[in-house]
Design a protein around this motif. Structure first.
Motif, PDB file in Angstrom:
ATOM      1  N   THR A 149       0.792  -1.221   0.000  1.00 30.68           N
ATOM      2  CA  THR A 149       0.000   0.000   0.000  1.00 30.68           C
ATOM      3  C   THR A 149       0.829   1.278   0.000  1.00 30.68           C
ATOM      4  N   MET A 150       2.170   1.171   0.135  1.00 29.50           N
ATOM      5  CA  MET A 150       2.999   2.374   0.157  1.00 29.50           C
ATOM      6  C   MET A 150       4.363   2.109  -0.463  1.00 29.50           C
ATOM      7  N   GLN A 151       4.769   3.034  -1.350  1.00 30.73           N
ATOM      8  CA  GLN A 151       6.078   2.968  -1.987  1.00 30.73           C
ATOM      9  C   GLN A 151       6.755   4.333  -1.868  1.00 30.73           C
ATOM     10  N   SER A 152       8.074   4.315  -1.634  1.00 29.18           N
ATOM     11  CA  SER A 152       8.854   5.543  -1.522  1.00 29.18           C
ATOM     12  C   SER A 152       9.844   5.636  -2.672  1.00 29.18           C
ATOM     13  N   PHE A 153      10.103   6.873  -3.107  1.00 28.50           N
ATOM     14  CA  PHE A 153      10.926   7.123  -4.284  1.00 28.50           C
ATOM     15  C   PHE A 153      11.976   8.192  -3.974  1.00 28.50           C
ATOM     16  N   PRO A 154      13.163   7.800  -3.509  1.00 33.29           N
ATOM     17  CA  PRO A 154      14.234   8.781  -3.295  1.00 33.29           C
ATOM     18  C   PRO A 154      14.660   9.402  -4.629  1.00 33.29           C
ATOM     19  N   VAL A 155      15.055  10.662  -4.583  1.00 32.31           N
ATOM     20  CA  VAL A 155      15.424  11.396  -5.789  1.00 32.31           C
ATOM     21  C   VAL A 155      16.536  10.662  -6.549  1.00 32.31           C
ATOM     22  N   ASP A 156      16.433  10.606  -7.873  1.00 35.97           N
ATOM     23  CA  ASP A 156      17.444   9.941  -8.690  1.00 35.97           C
ATOM     24  C   ASP A 156      18.483  10.950  -9.192  1.00 35.97           C
ATOM     25  N   GLN A 157      19.575  10.433  -9.766  1.00 27.83           N
ATOM     26  CA  GLN A 157      20.679  11.299 -10.176  1.00 27.83           C
ATOM     27  C   GLN A 157      20.279  12.224 -11.313  1.00 27.83           C
ATOM     28  N   PHE A 158      19.452  11.747 -12.227  1.00 31.46           N
ATOM     29  CA  PHE A 158      18.966  12.603 -13.317  1.00 31.46           C
ATOM     30  C   PHE A 158      18.292  13.844 -12.748  1.00 31.46           C
ATOM     31  N   SER A 159      17.475  13.642 -11.713  1.00 30.39           N
ATOM     32  CA  SER A 159      16.750  14.762 -11.108  1.00 30.39           C
ATOM     33  C   SER A 159      17.679  15.667 -10.319  1.00 30.39           C
ATOM     34  N   VAL A 160      18.638  15.084  -9.594  1.00 36.56           N
ATOM     35  CA  VAL A 160      19.615  15.882  -8.857  1.00 36.56           C
ATOM     36  C   VAL A 160      20.351  16.821  -9.805  1.00 36.56           C
ATOM     37  N   ASP A 161      20.787  16.278 -10.943  1.00 35.18           N
ATOM     38  CA  ASP A 161      21.503  17.100 -11.926  1.00 35.18           C
ATOM     39  C   ASP A 161      20.611  18.216 -12.465  1.00 35.18           C
ATOM     40  N   MET A 162      19.346  17.898 -12.712  1.00 27.89           N
ATOM     41  CA  MET A 162      18.404  18.899 -13.227  1.00 27.89           C
ATOM     42  C   MET A 162      18.154  19.985 -12.190  1.00 27.89           C
ATOM     43  N   PHE A 163      17.921  19.575 -10.941  1.00 25.72           N
ATOM     44  CA  PHE A 163      17.678  20.550  -9.886  1.00 25.72           C
ATOM     45  C   PHE A 163      18.862  21.495  -9.714  1.00 25.72           C
TER      46      PHE A 163
END
Length: 230
Positions: A149-163
């Protein structure tokens, strides 16, 4: 996708066949892995829309306080579910956001079947004309099997680079989570949450959380911007 996460090395559960009433609306199977069960639970809401509200209290989200919100499980396949998130602010509906939850897999080295690697959450942000926002397709991959019923999604490297490239340094420690119960469950709800913590490396804590009542459908909204099919 530019980023292929390698954080799933410990997750090599066998692929189980879903008992389904149709290819696009699989039903829960007691022997599913937690991630498969989660994906199946969300799939049971395909084609349905629900009202929700902001339940967190960060000052950064003042515009969302009391704002009407609708999530619509608009498009489902065996590998991807698209959930547009609509919010009315100052009398106008913002239809710029779509949450994409995708099954990640790689072919077996034997060439027979696939190995499931986990789930991926991405944010598809569009302008009213359908063009992609400069900040789009960010998100993360599951780092563990989570629960049904619950899944977590830590930020990925693609997103870190974009941010970092766009000056959103505070977002490089983002962890998103999604909660859902199958259609017909008692007190069923859908929850989307963004969280940053000091323990996780954030310079300031952050919490954005919206909850939707899955016990009562509402009228399906117009398509999200850039998604004329749903």
């Amino acid at each position: 996708m530019k980023d292929i996460s390698k954080s799933f090395a410990s997750i090599f559960a066998p692929v189980l066949l879903l008992v389904a009433c149709s290819p696009d609306a699989p039903q829960a199977d007691a022997q599913e892995s937690p991630q498969d069960a989660f994906f199946t639970a969300l799939s049971t809401h395909c084609g349905k829309a629900y009202a929700g509200q902001l339940v967190s209290e960060d000052e950064a989200d003042a515009d969302f306080v009391g704002a009407p919100m609708v999530m619509y499980v608009a498009d489902c396949s065996k590998t991807r579910i698209a959930v547009p998130f609509h919010v009315e602010i100052n009398g106008e509906w913002d239809r710029s956001r779509t949450w994409l939850i995708t099954r990640q897999s790689v072919p077996h080295m034997s060439g027979q079947g696939e190995t499931q690697l986990g789930l991926r959450l991405k944010h598809d942000h569009r302008h009213k004309d359908g063009e992609s926002d400069a900040l789009t397709m960010y998100g993360g991959d599951t780092a563990d099997e989570g629960t049904a019923t619950m899944q977590s999604f830590p930020v990925d490297q693609f997103s870190v680079d974009m941010f970092k490239a766009q000056g959103y340094d505070a977002s490089v420690t983002n962890v998103w989570s999604v909660e859902v119960q199958p259609a017909g469950s008692e007190n069923a709800r859908f929850v989307y949450q963004l969280k940053r913590t000091l323990e996780g490396g954030a310079t300031e804590p952050r919490l954005f959380r919206v909850e939707f009542d899955l016990s009562a459908e509402v009228e399906a909204p117009p398509p999200a911007w850039g998604h004329e099919g749903g």
